[in-house]
Design a protein around this motif. Structure first.
Motif, PDB file in Angstrom:
ATOM      1  N   TYR A  64       7.207 -11.387   7.713  1.00 41.67           N
ATOM      2  CA  TYR A  64       8.470 -10.723   8.077  1.00 41.67           C
ATOM      3  C   TYR A  64       8.276  -9.993   9.406  1.00 41.67           C
ATOM      4  CZ  TYR A  64      12.715  -8.006   7.923  1.00 41.67           C
ATOM      5  OH  TYR A  64      13.931  -7.461   8.240  1.00 41.67           O
ATOM      6  N   CYS A  69      14.271  -3.974   6.901  1.00 49.81           N
ATOM      7  CA  CYS A  69      15.157  -5.092   6.587  1.00 49.81           C
ATOM      8  C   CYS A  69      16.578  -4.569   6.738  1.00 49.81           C
ATOM      9  CB  CYS A  69      14.962  -5.571   5.156  1.00 49.81           C
ATOM     10  SG  CYS A  69      13.321  -6.226   4.824  1.00 49.81           S
ATOM     11  N   ASP A  96      16.555  -1.440   4.156  1.00 51.80           N
ATOM     12  CA  ASP A  96      15.517  -1.500   3.119  1.00 51.80           C
ATOM     13  C   ASP A  96      14.178  -1.428   3.814  1.00 51.80           C
ATOM     14  OD1 ASP A  96      13.887  -2.013   0.953  1.00 51.80           O
ATOM     15  OD2 ASP A  96      14.554  -4.088   0.672  1.00 51.80           O
ATOM     16  N   ASP A 107       8.974   2.543  -1.277  1.00 50.36           N
ATOM     17  CA  ASP A 107       9.959   1.494  -0.960  1.00 50.36           C
ATOM     18  C   ASP A 107      11.332   2.017  -1.390  1.00 50.36           C
ATOM     19  OD1 ASP A 107      11.305  -0.932  -0.629  1.00 50.36           O
ATOM     20  OD2 ASP A 107      10.253  -1.983  -2.243  1.00 50.36           O
ATOM     21  N   HIS A 177       4.312  -4.965  -3.992  1.00 53.60           N
ATOM     22  CA  HIS A 177       4.893  -5.631  -5.158  1.00 53.60           C
ATOM     23  C   HIS A 177       3.833  -5.781  -6.237  1.00 53.60           C
ATOM     24  CE1 HIS A 177       7.796  -7.367  -2.055  1.00 53.60           C
ATOM     25  NE2 HIS A 177       8.416  -6.431  -2.711  1.00 53.60           N
TER      26      HIS A 177
HETATM   27  N1  MF3 Z   1      11.267  -3.587   0.638  1.00 53.04           N
HETATM   28  C1  MF3 Z   1      11.650  -4.886   0.213  1.00 53.04           C
HETATM   29  C2  MF3 Z   1      11.248  -5.202  -1.210  1.00 53.04           C
HETATM   30  O1  MF3 Z   1      11.469  -4.468  -2.100  1.00 53.04           O
HETATM   31  C3  MF3 Z   1      11.291  -5.903   1.231  1.00 53.04           C
HETATM   32  C4  MF3 Z   1       9.858  -6.164   1.416  1.00 53.04           C
HETATM   33  S1  MF3 Z   1       9.368  -6.495   3.004  1.00 53.04           S
HETATM   34  C5  MF3 Z   1       9.929  -8.040   3.431  1.00 53.04           C
HETATM   35  O2  MF3 Z   1      10.732  -6.199  -1.534  1.00 53.04           O
HETATM   36  F1  MF3 Z   1       9.057  -8.496   4.233  1.00 53.04           F
HETATM   37  F2  MF3 Z   1      10.082  -8.820   2.385  1.00 53.04           F
HETATM   38  F3  MF3 Z   1      11.051  -7.891   4.038  1.00 53.04           F
END
Ligand code: MF3
Ligand code: CO
Length: 253
Positions: A64, A69, A96, A107, A177
């Motif tokens: 990314y 985002c 985001d 996050d 994640h």
């Molecule tokens: N913060 C977002 C999420 O909860 C996006 C993660 S970063 C990205 O997953 F690279 F996927 F944009």
């Protein structure tokens, strides 16, 4: 990877990561106005993260290309900031982003109106935010994970909005994640894991004004509604506490 339980020491770092992120969101909110480009918001967000000693956790995540985002109108999530994407009066914009502080992630996402927006758009934003708070009423030790999903679904249903299914909330900690994944719609015949104190979770409803179906743009990131309807996103990092209410880590207290 199993679901991680954070020690009090780890929770303190998560609290700090969350508090800094709440401040970053406030700084970005302050600059939302007609005429600003989404790239400019990304720059401001990245600078706000770095000046607090954080590292943007979106940047270079699976390639990314930005720190925030930024998804406008029918874009649901993962929009890519661009110099020539200029916000205009009446748009809605979802921001985001997250950061790493001393090895721990936070996050959070917010959707804002640009200038004056329609009543229907404001309602979508408000209902999306409320659905998060309805969901986390069930984020208590001893409850089941999908109690959260069911509460979000039940709250959204009467409005006739769509709930995006392909993307979910997630655990968070030393990784952005982690398990468990948290759907925003009711799960049938499955209750999910039992929630325990020390779990840290990102609950993030993604809600559409029309149908729930989504598509990916050719940039391989931007998720849009298939029917072109508006979408809103609201997310916080929370911690399950030993008793009672969850602690929301990414709001200013
Ligand atoms: N913060 C977002 C999420 O909860 C996006 C993660 S970063 C990205 O997953 F690279 F996927 F944009
Ligand atoms: Co998230």
């Amino acid at each position: 990877m199993p679901v991680t339980i954070k020690s009090e020491e780890e929770l303190n770092l998560m609290r700090k990561a969350g508090e800094l992120l709440a401040q970053v969101h406030e700084e970005m909110h302050d600059v939302i106005r007609p005429g600003i480009s989404t790239l400019e918001i990304d720059r401001i967000g990245e600078e706000a993260i770095r000046k607090r000693g954080g590292i943007p956790n979106c940047k270079d995540y699976e390639g990314y290309p930005a720190s925030v985002c930024i998804s406008v109108n029918d874009e649901v999530v993962h929009g890519i900031p661009k110099e020539d994407t200029i916000l205009k009066e009446g748009d809605i914009v979802s921001l985001d982003t997250g950061l790493i502080y001393k090895g721990y992630h936070s996050d959070a996402a917010r959707t804002w109106g640009v200038g004056n927006i329609s009543e229907q758009a404001q309602k979508l934003i408000d209902v999306t935010e409320k659905s998060f708070f309805e969901g986390i009423k069930y984020a208590k030790a001893g409850n089941r994970l999908y109690d959260i999903s069911k509460a979000i679904d039940a709250f959204i249903k009467p409005y006739g909005y769509g709930i995006v299914r392909e993307l979910t909330g997630h655990g968070i900690g030393t990784e952005l994640h982690e398990e468990p994944y948290i759907p925003n719609y009711r799960q049938f015949l499955k209750r999910g894991i039992k929630l325990e104190a020390g779990m840290t979770l990102c609950v993030e409803p993604m809600i559409t004004m029309g149908k729930r179906k989504i598509a990916f743009l050719d940039d391989e990131w931007t998720v849009v509604t298939l029917d072109g309807s508006l979408a809103a996103h609201y997310e916080n990092t929370i911690a399950i506490t030993p008793s009672g209410e969850p602690e929301i880590l990414t709001i200013i207290k």
